[in-house]
Design an enzyme around this catalytic site. Sequence first.
Site, PDB file in Angstrom:
ATOM      1  N   ARG A  25      -9.043 106.889  78.282  1.00 39.65           N
ATOM      2  CA  ARG A  25      -8.327 105.745  77.708  1.00 39.65           C
ATOM      3  C   ARG A  25      -7.158 105.326  78.602  1.00 39.65           C
ATOM      4  O   ARG A  25      -6.858 104.143  78.721  1.00 39.65           O
ATOM      5  CB  ARG A  25      -7.799 106.088  76.313  1.00 39.65           C
ATOM      6  CG  ARG A  25      -8.859 106.071  75.255  1.00 39.65           C
ATOM      7  CD  ARG A  25      -8.280 106.302  73.878  1.00 39.65           C
ATOM      8  NE  ARG A  25      -9.314 106.175  72.871  1.00 39.65           N
ATOM      9  CZ  ARG A  25      -9.148 106.448  71.586  1.00 39.65           C
ATOM     10  NH1 ARG A  25      -7.971 106.885  71.156  1.00 39.65           N
ATOM     11  NH2 ARG A  25     -10.140 106.307  70.734  1.00 39.65           N
ATOM     12  N   GLU A  37     -18.421 107.990  77.002  1.00 35.46           N
ATOM     13  CA  GLU A  37     -19.237 107.566  75.865  1.00 35.46           C
ATOM     14  C   GLU A  37     -20.549 108.340  75.804  1.00 35.46           C
ATOM     15  O   GLU A  37     -21.019 108.684  74.718  1.00 35.46           O
ATOM     16  CB  GLU A  37     -19.509 106.062  75.927  1.00 35.46           C
ATOM     17  CG  GLU A  37     -18.292 105.189  75.663  1.00 35.46           C
ATOM     18  CD  GLU A  37     -17.685 105.405  74.287  1.00 35.46           C
ATOM     19  OE1 GLU A  37     -18.389 105.887  73.369  1.00 35.46           O
ATOM     20  OE2 GLU A  37     -16.495 105.090  74.108  1.00 35.46           O
ATOM     21  N   GLN A  42     -23.132 112.589  69.854  1.00 35.01           N
ATOM     22  CA  GLN A  42     -23.477 113.836  69.158  1.00 35.01           C
ATOM     23  C   GLN A  42     -22.456 114.956  69.392  1.00 35.01           C
ATOM     24  O   GLN A  42     -22.750 116.117  69.148  1.00 35.01           O
ATOM     25  CB  GLN A  42     -24.860 114.347  69.601  1.00 35.01           C
ATOM     26  CG  GLN A  42     -25.943 113.307  69.621  1.00 35.01           C
ATOM     27  CD  GLN A  42     -26.682 113.166  68.313  1.00 35.01           C
ATOM     28  OE1 GLN A  42     -26.613 114.005  67.446  1.00 35.01           O
ATOM     29  NE2 GLN A  42     -27.404 112.067  68.167  1.00 35.01           N
ATOM     30  N   THR A  43     -21.267 114.617  69.924  1.00 38.29           N
ATOM     31  CA  THR A  43     -20.293 115.641  70.272  1.00 38.29           C
ATOM     32  C   THR A  43     -18.887 115.190  69.873  1.00 38.29           C
ATOM     33  O   THR A  43     -18.543 114.028  70.045  1.00 38.29           O
ATOM     34  CB  THR A  43     -20.312 115.922  71.798  1.00 38.29           C
ATOM     35  OG1 THR A  43     -21.666 116.096  72.234  1.00 38.29           O
ATOM     36  CG2 THR A  43     -19.518 117.171  72.141  1.00 38.29           C
ATOM     37  N   LEU A  80     -22.638 121.286  76.510  1.00 36.43           N
ATOM     38  CA  LEU A  80     -22.636 120.014  75.779  1.00 36.43           C
ATOM     39  C   LEU A  80     -23.962 119.769  75.074  1.00 36.43           C
ATOM     40  O   LEU A  80     -24.023 119.054  74.075  1.00 36.43           O
ATOM     41  CB  LEU A  80     -22.352 118.843  76.737  1.00 36.43           C
ATOM     42  CG  LEU A  80     -20.897 118.631  77.149  1.00 36.43           C
ATOM     43  CD1 LEU A  80     -20.817 117.588  78.255  1.00 36.43           C
ATOM     44  CD2 LEU A  80     -20.042 118.202  75.961  1.00 36.43           C
ATOM     45  N   TYR A 120     -24.502 100.068  71.771  1.00 35.48           N
ATOM     46  CA  TYR A 120     -23.167 100.610  71.517  1.00 35.48           C
ATOM     47  C   TYR A 120     -22.446 100.956  72.822  1.00 35.48           C
ATOM     48  O   TYR A 120     -21.299 100.539  73.045  1.00 35.48           O
ATOM     49  CB  TYR A 120     -23.230 101.856  70.626  1.00 35.48           C
ATOM     50  CG  TYR A 120     -21.943 102.640  70.689  1.00 35.48           C
ATOM     51  CD1 TYR A 120     -20.799 102.149  70.061  1.00 35.48           C
ATOM     52  CD2 TYR A 120     -21.847 103.817  71.423  1.00 35.48           C
ATOM     53  CE1 TYR A 120     -19.591 102.832  70.159  1.00 35.48           C
ATOM     54  CE2 TYR A 120     -20.650 104.501  71.529  1.00 35.48           C
ATOM     55  CZ  TYR A 120     -19.528 104.005  70.890  1.00 35.48           C
ATOM     56  OH  TYR A 120     -18.331 104.669  71.010  1.00 35.48           O
ATOM     57  N   ASP A 138     -20.429 102.106  66.399  1.00 31.18           N
ATOM     58  CA  ASP A 138     -21.007 103.436  66.176  1.00 31.18           C
ATOM     59  C   ASP A 138     -20.992 103.743  64.682  1.00 31.18           C
ATOM     60  O   ASP A 138     -20.698 102.872  63.855  1.00 31.18           O
ATOM     61  CB  ASP A 138     -20.245 104.498  66.983  1.00 31.18           C
ATOM     62  CG  ASP A 138     -18.819 104.704  66.484  1.00 31.18           C
ATOM     63  OD1 ASP A 138     -18.347 103.952  65.597  1.00 31.18           O
ATOM     64  OD2 ASP A 138     -18.155 105.650  66.973  1.00 31.18           O
ATOM     65  N   CYS A 199      -7.110 107.023  52.148  1.00 30.13           N
ATOM     66  CA  CYS A 199      -6.804 105.594  52.002  1.00 30.13           C
ATOM     67  C   CYS A 199      -5.306 105.293  52.020  1.00 30.13           C
ATOM     68  O   CYS A 199      -4.885 104.232  52.505  1.00 30.13           O
ATOM     69  CB  CYS A 199      -7.426 105.057  50.712  1.00 30.13           C
ATOM     70  SG  CYS A 199      -9.232 105.096  50.715  1.00 30.13           S
TER      71      CYS A 199
END
Length: 237
Positions: A25, A37, A42-43, A80, A120, A138, A199
């Site tokens: 980022r 990405e 799945q991780t 992984l 995605y 996603d 929330c």
Amino acid sequence: MNQPTELRTNLLAWYDQHKRSLFWREHPTPYYVWLSEIMLQQTRVEAVVDYFDRFIKEVPNIETLAKIKEDKLLKLWEGLGYYNRAKNLQKAAKIIVQKYHGKVPDNNEDLITLPGIGSYTAGAILSIAYHQNYPAVDGNVLRVIARINGKKVDITNQNVKKEISKETKKLVIDRPGDVNQALMDLGATICLPHGMPKCESCPIRTYCRAYDTKTMLEIPIKKPKKEKKQEERTVLV
């Protein structure tokens, strides 16, 4: 979706204050965004951080990824799982080097032709690395938008995914990469998939129909689990 401009403003203000600090980022190059990405599929984020750092030290760019020996590549990926992700990364890297002169394509049409890159991942690369107005939808984003709209829908349905992608596109007009990542973070940390979402900590709850109607746990619709089929077999050894 009501008042998308105000919703986006609140969402980004929250993200600026609470976003998770991640190397890709802070340095959102097309290669880093793409690699992160693929690793994140799945991780969990926490599990990826160390692998990502180790990987880019050994494989700092696309040219190196295209040339690295497969056994070394898989060794770097070890732990992984889902090793086809790594193999597709290298296949795509070779195509990028040969066809696109080592530059990750900056358009959706070319990106989705590359092995391992779907809508995605393409949306993430285009919005985060290239600052284009593409949604990156996603599972977290599907859940968040479904709850905002208050629609009891099955988010695994392809037509539902397309509709939510259109809704998300209304939000990714300003700072598209940050909007996509804010929705992902919101889904991962507040608008939770299991148990009661948090929330009271949500920056966009005033725009959320599920919150208004207290139907958060009913959205999205969860498919009933298939009953386990029992079979009797005779085995001869």
